[in-house]
Design an enzyme around this catalytic site. Structure first.
Site, PDB file in Angstrom:
ATOM      1  CD  GLU A  46      -2.505   1.587   2.499  1.00 25.88           C
ATOM      2  OE1 GLU A  46      -1.971   1.240   3.560  1.00 25.88           O
ATOM      3  OE2 GLU A  46      -3.566   2.225   2.448  1.00 25.88           O
ATOM      4  NE  ARG A 267       2.715  -5.944  11.606  1.00 29.48           N
ATOM      5  CZ  ARG A 267       2.094  -4.858  11.178  1.00 29.48           C
ATOM      6  NH1 ARG A 267       0.805  -4.714  11.368  1.00 29.48           N
ATOM      7  NH2 ARG A 267       2.765  -3.904  10.579  1.00 29.48           N
ATOM      8  CE  LYS A 277       2.249   3.792   7.466  1.00 27.02           C
ATOM      9  NZ  LYS A 277       1.264   3.986   6.406  1.00 27.02           N
TER      10      LYS A 277
END
Length: 514
Positions: A46, A267, A277
């Site tokens: 993305e 993850r 982020k």
RNA sequence: GCUCCGGUAGUAUAGUCCGGUCAAGUAUACGGGCCUCUCGAGCCCGUGACCCGGGUUCAAAUCCCGGCCGGAGCACCA
């Protein structure tokens, strides 16, 4: 038979046994349901932020498997949220994948297929499998949690079609209407409870401008795109695990029965270096870092600047990664060890004296030596070093020196410490030939040295709190040849560590690891 | 809170589906040695783990139950 003899014998009669062990370690486990020549995977970034190590490892897995089975891999940008997507991010991924040596066979954007998405949407509405809902978001959330349907669900196909066209035509503003799937409001998997398929976003898209205002949500776009690309295997992180069912369901409603095989894994992150982020931005906002390519960051640019080689990330992915669901936090040393092994045979060795201290040697002759840039790789050449009785040595070495101690300046001469006073060490010359059992130290000639700055990155977070001292700056003096280090070249400052030159105009380096 | 999923040495991973060959393999870290004009690399040796408690079985890291701990999802993001 000694070990050497055994090995030699084995090499003669069955060399494959020696080889096998090594090669096997560097292979990925077999891919379930994979047929040679028929595997198709995808890189689905993305473009809403800079590429980071997590994208890299996932990308590598998809790429390596496609290649392992002689298949095909797509680069497909998941860019259906115009508000988040930015042109520079598309480029960040292309650049990052290239840097990693990932070569994709085809490239496309989900935003290329808007018309097609609309057609499929219409098909869904006509078959009574989708409806336009004008409930406020908050109400939708509430009913979804309760497992209850809203009044819009029972509208007929004609009315839904009318409303849908209204959405496309601009009859509704942002947030006033969405198109939803007729799922199962009581389904245990909450993603199946009539998920939104399209929403209205009045925002310019970097690729399609203001041509579209009704945008598909992730599951709808992905279901169709994976089908279009012929994707056979999806390797992704576990936050998507619950969506397999939904995506398969959407496809089946559209009459598509071919679904990819999903492989999900947890993850991960590197110890103290979050990929999120939000947490990275916090470091930026605290004024502790200036940009996203900071060498302490897990962004691809950051990691590259830090001197980590793409080959190391690749090998790390193959050897240290599994399809585990457990949370993992890698220790940086695992990556560093691989990187070091790759760098060691090709990195030039140079002398650097951090926090330098002056060394004066009585009776030292002026000596000129040809010092190789590498202890065994002669291809790297050599440089001339010249010095006499006035030099600089590392502050750490100097600290340990006591009168009477004998040391050797590598390649140059031996000396005995006479007196340690403040920032100067006085010594006496003890001959040129190496002596046994004497500590060898690096040095820099006083007359011919250059100022060098090394940025030493540390971890961003310690115990979940921002580390205020994540960056250390070490200043010192380097031998003249440090000037010959090219931008991006990684060298080893002996007994200090591997460092990458980060600036073409200044002698600024970034410390990778020891 | 609800729904899934997982817990193997300091770290990461193999093995778990189809119980025995696992007195648990590998990498890294750590300790020691060899080599070396680097406290690097390489080579050799060593330390170190099946979350806890029950159960099934001749036999459990592997199967079952409970507990504890951890992760993911529960968006008009992807």
């Amino acid at each position: 038979m000694s070990l050497e003899e055994q090995r030699a014998l084995l090499a003669r009669i069955a060399p494959e046994l020696l080889e096998a062990k090594r090669v096997e370690k560097k292979r990925l486990p077999p891919l379930p349901g994979a047929e040679p020549g028929k595997v198709i995977t995808r890189l689905p970034p993305e473009p809403s932020g800079y590429m980071h190590i997590g994208h890299a490892m996932s990308g590598l897995l998809n790429y390596l498997y496609a290649r392992m089975y002689g298949g095909v891999i797509w680069l497909r940008f998941e860019d259906t949220d115009p508000r988040k997507v930015k042109p520079e991010y598309y480029e960040s991924f292309r650049k990052g994948y290239k840097w990693l040596g990932i070569e994709w066979d085809h490239e496309k954007n989900n935003s290329d297929d808007m018309e097609l998405f609309y057609r499929y949407a219409e098909q869904l509405i006509k078959s009574g499998k989708a409806y336009v809902c004008t409930c406020p978001a908050e109400k939708i959330r509430r009913l979804r949690a309760l497992g209850e349907e809203c009044e819009h669900r029972s509208h007929g196909a004609d009315e839904n079609l009318h409303l849908w066209n209204e959405m496309l035509a601009g009859g509704f503003g942002e947030g006033e209407a969405i198109m939803r799937l007729v799922g199962d409001m009581k389904h245990a998997n909450t993603t199946m409870r009539d998920p939104a398929l399209f929403r209205i976003i009045e925002h310019e898209h970097p690729l399609t401008g203001d041509r579209y205002r009704v945008w598909p949500l992730y599951d709808f776009a992905v279901s169709i795109e994976d089908y279009l690309c012929g994707v056979t295997h999806v390797l992704r992180t576990s936050e998507f695990a619950l969506r397999d069912e939904l995506q398969n369901y959407i496809r089946s409603l559209l009459g598509i029965s071919r679904h990819p095989i999903y492989i999900e894994y947890s993850r991960f992150e590197f110890q103290g270096t979050p990929v999120s982020k939000r947490r990275l931005r916090a470091v930026l906002e605290a004024g502790l870092a200036r940009s996203w390519d900071d060498p302490r960051f897990p962004t691809i640019e950051g990691i590259r600047r830090r001197g980590i080689l793409p080959e190391a990330i690749r090998e790390f992915t193959i050897t240290q990664t599994g399809f585990s669901y457990a949370k993992r936090e890698y220790d940086w040393s695992l990556l560093f060890a691989i990187n070091r092994r790759i760098l060691d045979p090709v990195a030039r060795r140079l002398f650097f004296a951090p926090n330098p201290v002056k060394l004066l040697i009585d009776g030292a002759p002026e000596i000129s030596v040809e010092a190789p840039y590498h202890p065994s790789n002669m291809d790297l050449g050599s440089r001339n070093l010249r010095a006499g009785g006035e030099l600089y040595i590392s502050g750490i070495d100097a600290e340990r020196m006591r009168p009477g101690d004998v040391y050797r300046l590598k390649y140059l001469m031996n000396f005995k410490v006479l007196e340690v006073s403040g920032n100067i060490i006085r010594a006496e010359f003890m001959g040129r030939e190496p002596i046994r059992d004497v500590q060898i130290i690096q040095w820099v000639p006083a007359g011919e040295c250059v100022e060098v700055e090394v940025l030493v990155p540390g971890v961003l977070y310690v115990n979940d709190e921002i580390n205020q001292e994540s960056l250390r700056i070490v200043r010192g003096l380097g031998e003249r040849a440090v000037e010959t280090v090219r931008l991006d070249e990684i060298v080893q400052f002996e007994r200090f560590g591997f460092c990458r030159r980060d600036s073409a105009s200044e002698l600024r380096f970034i410390f990778a690891h020891d």
